[in-house]
Design a protein around this motif. Structure first.
Motif: not given
Length: 190
Positions: A32-33, A50-51, A71-72, A95-97
């Motif tokens: 989960l990025n 989770t990143m 996670g950025v 909000g997109v990784g």
């Protein structure tokens, strides 16, 4: 999703340890990025990584490069790059990784016509493979894995960071115009 275990990774070593733990326990791995959902279904036989906590950004303004952790999100990267007059090839939402979007190709609605796909500008990917080893891959080092990650998004390892090009942007015009249906005739005529 109801994974057996969730690991909140803070760095590549955490990811490596989680991958090795999952292998020892016979668990699948879901990543989960940034919150859009894990790479695969996370159920009772799955360890989810989770990143979110891996959110470091490094900008090399002189050479027009960025290095981001997995996670950025684009909002963070756009803000960091803008202070140098640079921009990534972002998606349509802050909000997109960055990593997931780019590994899927990355069709930028604002700058894609000029610069192409975001994936075409990736220079290096840091990935933890199934054996728990961290690899830094590029066109020069482990090029087959590098190419597979750019087109495959998952199943080749857990991407923990990525280095890619930024582009000089001094002004950007983008947006949409919306008109009421009652003005259709006038709009089409214009």
């Amino acid at each position: 999703h109801r994974p057996a275990l969730v690991v909140g990774a803070t760095n590549a070593a955490d990811v490596s340890e989680a991958v090795m733990f999952a292998a020892r326990k016979g668990l699948n791995i879901a990543v989960l990025n940034t919150g859009h959902g894990p790479t695969v279904a996370a159920d009772a036989d799955t360890l989810m990584i989770t990143m979110r906590r891996m959110a470091e950004i490094a900008i090399d303004a002189e050479n027009h490069w960025a290095r981001v952790d997995a996670g950025v999100r684009f909002g963070q990267l756009v803000d960091a790059a803008a202070t140098h007059g640079l921009a990534p090839l972002p998606g349509s939402s802050p909000g997109v990784g960055v990593v997931g979007y780019t590994l899927s190709g990355g069709a930028s609605s604002t700058m894609g016509r000029k610069y192409g796909w975001a994936a075409d500008h990736v220079a290096e990917i840091d990935v933890v493979t199934a054996d728990g080893e961290l690899h830094s891959v590029s066109t020069e080092f482990e090029s087959e894995l590098f190419g597979a990650l750019l087109g495959g998004k998952s199943n080749f390892g857990v991407v923990v960071a990525m280095k890619f090009a930024l582009f000089p942007v001094t002004s950007l015009y983008a947006g949409a115009l919306f008109y009421s249906g009652e003005h259709t005739g006038q709009v089409l005529q214009a």
